[in-house]
Design a protein around this motif. Sequence first.
Motif, PDB file in Angstrom:
ATOM      1  N   GLY A  25       0.782  -1.245   0.000  1.00  0.00           N
ATOM      2  CA  GLY A  25       0.000   0.000   0.000  1.00  0.00           C
ATOM      3  C   GLY A  25       0.806   1.283   0.000  1.00  0.00           C
ATOM      4  N   ALA A  26       2.140   1.188   0.061  1.00  0.00           N
ATOM      5  CA  ALA A  26       2.951   2.415   0.057  1.00  0.00           C
ATOM      6  C   ALA A  26       2.948   3.043  -1.338  1.00  0.00           C
ATOM      7  CB  ALA A  26       4.385   2.098   0.472  1.00  0.00           C
ATOM      8  N   ASP A  27       3.112   4.363  -1.404  1.00  0.00           N
ATOM      9  CA  ASP A  27       3.208   5.020  -2.707  1.00  0.00           C
ATOM     10  C   ASP A  27       4.536   4.672  -3.383  1.00  0.00           C
ATOM     11  OD1 ASP A  27       0.727   6.260  -2.434  1.00  0.00           O
ATOM     12  OD2 ASP A  27       1.578   7.981  -1.403  1.00  0.00           O
ATOM     13  N   SER A  28       5.597   4.535  -2.582  1.00  0.00           N
ATOM     14  CA  SER A  28       6.922   4.158  -3.098  1.00  0.00           C
ATOM     15  C   SER A  28       7.530   3.096  -2.185  1.00  0.00           C
ATOM     16  CB  SER A  28       7.897   5.341  -3.062  1.00  0.00           C
ATOM     17  OG  SER A  28       7.390   6.435  -3.737  1.00  0.00           O
ATOM     18  N   VAL A  29       8.373   2.252  -2.782  1.00  0.00           N
ATOM     19  CA  VAL A  29       9.166   1.346  -1.941  1.00  0.00           C
ATOM     20  C   VAL A  29      10.640   1.641  -2.180  1.00  0.00           C
ATOM     21  CG1 VAL A  29       7.552  -0.553  -1.661  1.00  0.00           C
ATOM     22  CG2 VAL A  29       8.997  -0.489  -3.685  1.00  0.00           C
ATOM     23  N   ILE A  30      11.414   1.583  -1.119  1.00  0.00           N
ATOM     24  CA  ILE A  30      12.858   1.795  -1.228  1.00  0.00           C
ATOM     25  C   ILE A  30      13.530   0.447  -0.959  1.00  0.00           C
ATOM     26  CG2 ILE A  30      14.873   3.000  -0.311  1.00  0.00           C
ATOM     27  CD1 ILE A  30      12.919   5.200   0.685  1.00  0.00           C
ATOM     28  N   LEU A  31      14.064  -0.161  -2.006  1.00  0.00           N
ATOM     29  CA  LEU A  31      14.770  -1.428  -1.849  1.00  0.00           C
ATOM     30  C   LEU A  31      16.197  -1.076  -1.415  1.00  0.00           C
ATOM     31  CD1 LEU A  31      13.437  -3.115  -5.126  1.00  0.00           C
ATOM     32  CD2 LEU A  31      12.294  -2.811  -2.931  1.00  0.00           C
ATOM     33  N   ASP A  32      16.540  -1.495  -0.210  1.00  0.00           N
ATOM     34  CA  ASP A  32      17.733  -0.946   0.437  1.00  0.00           C
ATOM     35  C   ASP A  32      18.960  -1.835   0.268  1.00  0.00           C
ATOM     36  OD1 ASP A  32      19.410   0.573   1.941  1.00  0.00           O
ATOM     37  OD2 ASP A  32      18.495   0.102   3.885  1.00  0.00           O
ATOM     38  N   LEU A  33      19.989  -1.284  -0.370  1.00  0.00           N
ATOM     39  CA  LEU A  33      21.261  -2.006  -0.489  1.00  0.00           C
ATOM     40  C   LEU A  33      22.273  -1.498   0.533  1.00  0.00           C
ATOM     41  CD1 LEU A  33      21.706  -2.017  -4.394  1.00  0.00           C
ATOM     42  CD2 LEU A  33      20.807  -3.841  -2.939  1.00  0.00           C
ATOM     43  N   GLU A  34      21.896  -0.435   1.273  1.00  0.00           N
ATOM     44  CA  GLU A  34      22.884   0.185   2.156  1.00  0.00           C
ATOM     45  C   GLU A  34      22.805  -0.366   3.589  1.00  0.00           C
ATOM     46  OE1 GLU A  34      22.477   3.980   3.716  1.00  0.00           O
ATOM     47  OE2 GLU A  34      24.570   4.562   3.524  1.00  0.00           O
ATOM     48  N   ASP A  35      22.199   0.372   4.485  1.00  0.00           N
ATOM     49  CA  ASP A  35      22.260  -0.002   5.908  1.00  0.00           C
ATOM     50  C   ASP A  35      21.593  -1.337   6.233  1.00  0.00           C
ATOM     51  OD1 ASP A  35      23.638   2.279   6.352  1.00  0.00           O
ATOM     52  OD2 ASP A  35      22.017   3.371   7.333  1.00  0.00           O
ATOM     53  N   ALA A  36      20.618  -1.754   5.447  1.00  0.00           N
ATOM     54  CA  ALA A  36      19.897  -2.998   5.755  1.00  0.00           C
ATOM     55  C   ALA A  36      20.668  -4.243   5.316  1.00  0.00           C
ATOM     56  CB  ALA A  36      18.531  -2.982   5.092  1.00  0.00           C
ATOM     57  N   VAL A  37      21.819  -4.049   4.673  1.00  0.00           N
ATOM     58  CA  VAL A  37      22.561  -5.202   4.144  1.00  0.00           C
ATOM     59  C   VAL A  37      23.967  -5.230   4.750  1.00  0.00           C
ATOM     60  CG1 VAL A  37      23.458  -6.287   2.048  1.00  0.00           C
ATOM     61  CG2 VAL A  37      21.254  -5.085   1.982  1.00  0.00           C
ATOM     62  N   SER A  38      24.355  -6.397   5.303  1.00  0.00           N
ATOM     63  CA  SER A  38      25.693  -6.503   5.908  1.00  0.00           C
ATOM     64  C   SER A  38      26.767  -6.480   4.816  1.00  0.00           C
ATOM     65  CB  SER A  38      25.800  -7.787   6.734  1.00  0.00           C
ATOM     66  OG  SER A  38      25.618  -8.896   5.873  1.00  0.00           O
ATOM     67  N   LEU A  39      27.963  -6.112   5.208  1.00  0.00           N
ATOM     68  CA  LEU A  39      29.056  -5.942   4.226  1.00  0.00           C
ATOM     69  C   LEU A  39      29.304  -7.201   3.406  1.00  0.00           C
ATOM     70  CD1 LEU A  39      31.708  -3.854   6.204  1.00  0.00           C
ATOM     71  CD2 LEU A  39      30.071  -3.067   4.483  1.00  0.00           C
ATOM     72  N   ASP A  40      29.184  -8.381   4.045  1.00  0.00           N
ATOM     73  CA  ASP A  40      29.497  -9.610   3.300  1.00  0.00           C
ATOM     74  C   ASP A  40      28.325 -10.095   2.440  1.00  0.00           C
ATOM     75  OD1 ASP A  40      27.985 -10.284   5.432  1.00  0.00           O
ATOM     76  OD2 ASP A  40      29.248 -11.923   6.149  1.00  0.00           O
ATOM     77  N   GLU A  41      27.225  -9.353   2.423  1.00  0.00           N
ATOM     78  CA  GLU A  41      26.090  -9.733   1.564  1.00  0.00           C
ATOM     79  C   GLU A  41      25.759  -8.667   0.515  1.00  0.00           C
ATOM     80  OE1 GLU A  41      24.318 -12.614   1.373  1.00  0.00           O
ATOM     81  OE2 GLU A  41      25.712 -13.493   2.791  1.00  0.00           O
ATOM     82  N   LYS A  42      26.635  -7.668   0.380  1.00  0.00           N
ATOM     83  CA  LYS A  42      26.362  -6.588  -0.582  1.00  0.00           C
ATOM     84  C   LYS A  42      26.201  -7.125  -2.004  1.00  0.00           C
ATOM     85  CE  LYS A  42      26.790  -2.929   2.187  1.00  0.00           C
ATOM     86  NZ  LYS A  42      25.595  -2.176   2.585  1.00  0.00           N
ATOM     87  N   ASP A  43      27.068  -8.077  -2.393  1.00  0.00           N
ATOM     88  CA  ASP A  43      27.002  -8.636  -3.756  1.00  0.00           C
ATOM     89  C   ASP A  43      25.692  -9.400  -3.957  1.00  0.00           C
ATOM     90  OD1 ASP A  43      27.789 -10.575  -1.905  1.00  0.00           O
ATOM     91  OD2 ASP A  43      28.985 -11.707  -3.345  1.00  0.00           O
ATOM     92  N   ALA A  44      25.297 -10.159  -2.951  1.00  0.00           N
ATOM     93  CA  ALA A  44      24.080 -10.973  -3.058  1.00  0.00           C
ATOM     94  C   ALA A  44      22.836 -10.090  -3.161  1.00  0.00           C
ATOM     95  CB  ALA A  44      23.965 -11.892  -1.841  1.00  0.00           C
ATOM     96  N   ALA A  45      22.778  -9.040  -2.336  1.00  0.00           N
ATOM     97  CA  ALA A  45      21.605  -8.152  -2.337  1.00  0.00           C
ATOM     98  C   ALA A  45      21.474  -7.425  -3.674  1.00  0.00           C
ATOM     99  CB  ALA A  45      21.723  -7.144  -1.198  1.00  0.00           C
ATOM    100  N   ARG A  46      22.610  -7.008  -4.206  1.00  0.00           N
ATOM    101  CA  ARG A  46      22.592  -6.274  -5.486  1.00  0.00           C
ATOM    102  C   ARG A  46      21.968  -7.124  -6.592  1.00  0.00           C
ATOM    103  NH1 ARG A  46      28.082  -5.774  -6.258  1.00  0.00           N
ATOM    104  NH2 ARG A  46      28.190  -4.050  -4.790  1.00  0.00           N
TER     105      ARG A  46
ATOM    106  N   GLY B  10      22.729 -17.179  -0.226  1.00  0.00           N
ATOM    107  CA  GLY B  10      21.343 -17.397   0.185  1.00  0.00           C
ATOM    108  C   GLY B  10      21.231 -17.749   1.657  1.00  0.00           C
ATOM    109  N   SER B  11      20.043 -18.196   2.043  1.00  0.00           N
ATOM    110  CA  SER B  11      19.821 -18.526   3.455  1.00  0.00           C
ATOM    111  C   SER B  11      18.740 -19.596   3.567  1.00  0.00           C
ATOM    112  CB  SER B  11      19.382 -17.277   4.220  1.00  0.00           C
ATOM    113  OG  SER B  11      18.039 -16.982   3.914  1.00  0.00           O
ATOM    114  N   LEU B  12      18.509 -20.043   4.778  1.00  0.00           N
ATOM    115  CA  LEU B  12      17.471 -21.057   5.014  1.00  0.00           C
ATOM    116  C   LEU B  12      16.173 -20.411   5.500  1.00  0.00           C
ATOM    117  CD1 LEU B  12      19.711 -23.795   6.653  1.00  0.00           C
ATOM    118  CD2 LEU B  12      18.737 -23.810   4.357  1.00  0.00           C
ATOM    119  N   GLU B  13      16.056 -19.109   5.276  1.00  0.00           N
ATOM    120  CA  GLU B  13      14.816 -18.422   5.673  1.00  0.00           C
ATOM    121  C   GLU B  13      13.713 -18.678   4.649  1.00  0.00           C
ATOM    122  OE1 GLU B  13      15.206 -14.325   6.770  1.00  0.00           O
ATOM    123  OE2 GLU B  13      17.102 -14.740   7.785  1.00  0.00           O
TER     124      GLU B  13
END
Lengths: 291, 86
Positions: A25-46, B10-13
């Motif tokens: 229901g939000a007007d916009s969504v912000i898919l976050d690659l910054e603070d919500a993602v740990s350093l060792d998962e930056k590649d995976a999130a991208r 990935g993960s097991l979530e």
Amino acid sequence: MKLRRTMLFMPGNNPGMLQNAGILGADSVILDLEDAVSLDEKDAARVLVRNAISNLNFSGCEVVVRINSIKGDYGYDDINVIARVKPDAILVPKATEEDIEEIDEMLSIIEREEGFKLGSIKIIPLVETAIGLENIRETILASKRNIAVLLGAEDLTADMGIKRTREGEEIFYARNRVASICKAYKIDAIDTPFADVNDIEGLIEDTKRAKSIGMTGKTAINPRQIDYIHDVFSPSREEIEYARRVLAAKEVALKEGKGVFSLDGKMVDAPIIQRAETILHKAKLAGLIRE
Amino acid sequence: MKITNPAKAGSLESSDIFIMVFPNEDGIEIELESIVIKQFGKRIRQVIEETLKELEVENVKLIAKDKGALDYTIKARVETAIRRAM
């Protein structure tokens, strides 16, 4: 005009949340690659966010991606991968004039390479440092792609060395500055999130405070916050009714050849008519009225 | 692409899939566990194979533990694991 009452943050490395982003229901969504993602998962999130934008239906919701800072190790890769699937906008953390100029150029190159319309990917600078706040005018003028400024009060108050409170007195100046400059350049002013997701009363008060000084929307960090923020930023029934009466009175005055007229004993002039038109337009976009 | 070291992604979530890849000499070997193996086992395997083909991977041992991931997630996690293994 695009309604941007709520911008909902979604962690970029969480498939379950990404795939529900468009239906909350939000007007916009912000898919976050910054603070919500740990350093060792930056590649995976991208890669996950890239695939999500390419494959998921966001139900008409504006899709914004918060990249990592281009001063760090991940920002350039974020832009190079994400811009190629054409998000609606890129949210730039701790944005400076130089960052925005450089990102604008990068986006132009990618748009040419991918055959996208030039300037179609927009930019939203995130103001979250004292220097960013003071230089906000230059940052906005650095690119025609800028469609809004987002105030990040947690980082800003950390930078200022001051305490963040529930009442938000400490960000009164920052909110005013962002709201005023955004209004001057006709872009949206998006307020900082309200951090306590269980304090609904506090959220409503905080949103009303932001709206009262000219912020046009607010970030949400939990889907539960969306409806409450929409209620504050959508025109009320009374506002819609009054706006309709103003425009009806204007029609009558025009027929009678009057430039200025009164309604309920109060003078109605151009700014009031303009406000009435804006209210009805917003109400229409929000689905509150049909015409 | 040549796999030179073991890697995972990935993960097991719920809605995610956990992928482990290892160097292999004898082509592509896939071991799949999924909470929806009866309904979607074939499809998941097919998406994994297509992604490996797109990445031009010819030799790999891949172990996947699926928790109901959609295609876009399966593709993303396989790609990340492969890139980490190069």
